[in-house]
Design a protein around this motif. Structure first.
Motif, mmCIF file in Angstrom:
data_model
loop_
_atom_site.group_PDB
_atom_site.id
_atom_site.type_symbol
_atom_site.label_atom_id
_atom_site.label_comp_id
_atom_site.label_asym_id
_atom_site.label_seq_id
_atom_site.Cartn_x
_atom_site.Cartn_y
_atom_site.Cartn_z
ATOM 1 N N TRP A 1 40.629 33.787 39.387
ATOM 2 C CA TRP A 1 40.969 33.461 40.771
ATOM 3 C C TRP A 1 42.083 34.386 41.284
ATOM 4 O O TRP A 1 42.022 34.877 42.408
ATOM 5 C CB TRP A 1 41.405 32.001 40.865
ATOM 6 N N LEU B 1 40.900 37.853 42.106
ATOM 7 C CA LEU B 1 40.105 37.887 43.326
ATOM 8 C C LEU B 1 40.946 37.569 44.565
ATOM 9 O O LEU B 1 40.431 37.608 45.699
ATOM 10 C CB LEU B 1 38.936 36.902 43.229
ATOM 11 N N GLY B 2 42.208 37.240 44.360
ATOM 12 C CA GLY B 2 43.083 36.927 45.482
ATOM 13 C C GLY B 2 42.711 35.645 46.194
ATOM 14 O O GLY B 2 42.870 35.527 47.417
ATOM 15 N N LEU B 3 42.240 34.648 45.425
ATOM 16 C CA LEU B 3 41.768 33.403 46.006
ATOM 17 C C LEU B 3 42.787 32.282 45.836
ATOM 18 O O LEU B 3 43.537 32.249 44.851
ATOM 19 C CB LEU B 3 40.443 32.991 45.357
ATOM 20 N N ASN B 4 42.788 31.357 46.777
ATOM 21 C CA ASN B 4 43.670 30.197 46.744
ATOM 22 C C ASN B 4 43.088 29.135 45.818
ATOM 23 O O ASN B 4 42.040 28.549 46.106
ATOM 24 C CB ASN B 4 43.827 29.636 48.163
ATOM 25 N N ARG C 1 32.135 38.802 42.633
ATOM 26 C CA ARG C 1 32.574 39.367 43.903
ATOM 27 C C ARG C 1 32.868 38.244 44.890
ATOM 28 O O ARG C 1 32.032 37.357 45.087
ATOM 29 C CB ARG C 1 31.506 40.304 44.478
ATOM 30 N N ALA C 2 34.035 38.310 45.509
ATOM 31 C CA ALA C 2 34.427 37.325 46.515
ATOM 32 C C ALA C 2 34.115 37.837 47.907
ATOM 33 O O ALA C 2 33.896 39.045 48.113
ATOM 34 C CB ALA C 2 35.918 37.007 46.383
ATOM 35 N N SER C 3 34.129 36.947 48.881
ATOM 36 C CA SER C 3 33.811 37.343 50.250
ATOM 37 C C SER C 3 34.898 38.212 50.875
ATOM 38 O O SER C 3 34.668 38.847 51.904
ATOM 39 C CB SER C 3 33.593 36.089 51.114
ATOM 40 N N ASN C 4 36.073 38.255 50.244
ATOM 41 C CA ASN C 4 37.152 39.111 50.762
ATOM 42 C C ASN C 4 37.007 40.569 50.324
ATOM 43 O O ASN C 4 37.866 41.399 50.622
ATOM 44 C CB ASN C 4 38.520 38.569 50.342
ATOM 45 N N GLY C 5 35.932 40.867 49.582
ATOM 46 C CA GLY C 5 35.667 42.231 49.152
ATOM 47 C C GLY C 5 36.169 42.566 47.760
ATOM 48 O O GLY C 5 35.816 43.609 47.205
ATOM 49 N N LYS C 6 36.979 41.686 47.181
ATOM 50 C CA LYS C 6 37.514 41.950 45.845
ATOM 51 C C LYS C 6 36.500 41.545 44.775
ATOM 52 O O LYS C 6 35.674 40.653 44.969
ATOM 53 C CB LYS C 6 38.819 41.190 45.634
ATOM 54 N N SER C 7 36.569 42.231 43.629
ATOM 55 C CA SER C 7 35.696 41.901 42.505
ATOM 56 C C SER C 7 36.479 41.975 41.201
ATOM 57 O O SER C 7 37.544 42.604 41.140
ATOM 58 C CB SER C 7 34.489 42.837 42.444
#
Length: 220
Positions: free
Chosen positions: A201, A204-207, A158-164
C-alpha cells in the motif's frame, strides 16, 4: 350525511394505502436503491457503496451494468458461487474460481498484516513463515492462487494513480472457507482479491484507511 361519511371513509382508506405501500416496496431495495447489508438488495443484487447494484462476480445484469450504465458487467468467465457460508448472521458466497488472469486483471486490493498475531491468522501457506509489514507480499483469492501454482512468484500491481509495485505471492486469500481460527475469524474472501501488506500500500501511495481500492495486476 351518510354519503359524506362514506366519502370520508373512502378517502381515508386511499390515504392509508398511499402511505403504507411505499414502505412495503422498499423492504428489499431494487437497482440503485439504498442499502446497508447484502440482505437489503433484491434478487442477485449486492450492496456497493450504499446502493444496490449488479454483482460483477456472478455477472448479474438486472441494472444494465450497474449504476445505470448501458453496458453489461463482465461475466468473469462464468465463475459462479459454490455455495454460501453464514458467519455471525451474515451470508457470504463461496468461490473456488476467479476471473481469468490477463495482462491487466481487475482486482480489489485489501490490506493484510502477515506478521505473527496479524490479520492472516497462521503463517503464510506458501512458505510456512510470517512476514513483516515492511515486506511487499500478497495473498491471492483461491482461483488466482491456483492450488499454490503462484506461490513465491512475483506479480505487478497497478493503482489508478499510475503507480505500480511488484510483490511476492506468499498466501491464499481463501474464497471458500473462513469464520474459524485458521482464518482468524474472518469470512471468505471475494474471488477478486489481492490482499497486500502495508508495504504494498505504501509503495502505491494509497491510504490504508480506505481498506479496499480497485487495482489491476499481472504476472511480473
Amino acid at each position: 350525511m351518510a354519503s359524506t361519511s362514506v366519502l370520508l371513509v373512502s378517502l381515508s382508506l386511499i390515504l392509508i394505502n398511499i402511505i403504507t405501500l411505499p414502505l412495503l416496496s422498499t423492504a428489499i431495495s431494487s437497482c440503485n436503491g439504498a442499502c446497508k447489508t447484502l440482505n437489503d438488495c433484491a434478487g442477485q443484487l449486492i450492496c456497493i457503496n450504499g446502493k444496490c447494484n449488479d454483482d460483477p462476480d456472478i455477472g448479474s445484469n438486472e441494472c444494465g451494468g450497474g449504476g445505470g450504465s448501458s453496458s453489461p458487467p463482465p461475466t468473469m468467465n462464468n465463475c459462479q458461487p459454490t455455495g454460501t457460508l453464514v458467519c455471525q448472521g451474515q451470508s457470504y458466497p463461496k468461490y473456488t474460481c476467479s476471473p481469468p488472469v490477463t495482462s491487466s486483471t481487475k482486482a480489489s486490493l485489501t490490506l493484510n498484516d502477515f506478521s505473527e498475531g496479524g490479520d492472516g491468522g497462521g503463517p503464510s501457506y506458501c512458505d510456512g513463515k510470517y512476514h513483516a509489514n515492511g515486506e511487499r507480499v500478497v495473498a491471492l483469492s483461491t482461483g488466482w492462487f491456483d492450488n499454490k501454482s503462484r506461490c513465491l512468484k512475483m506479480i505487478r500491481i497497478r493503482a489508478s494513480n499510475g503507480k505500480s509495485v511488484t510483490a511476492k505471492v506468499v498466501d491464499e486469500c481463501d474464497s471458500h472457507a473462513g469464520c474459524d481460527a485458521e482464518h482468524a475469524g474472518q469470512p471468505p474472501c471475494r474471488n477478486d482479491i489481492v490482499d497486500g501488506s502495508a508495504a504494498v500500500w505504501n509503495a502505491l501511495g494509497l491510504n490504508q484507511d480506505l481498506g479496499v481500492v480497485p487495482v489491476t495486476w499481472s504476472m511480473a
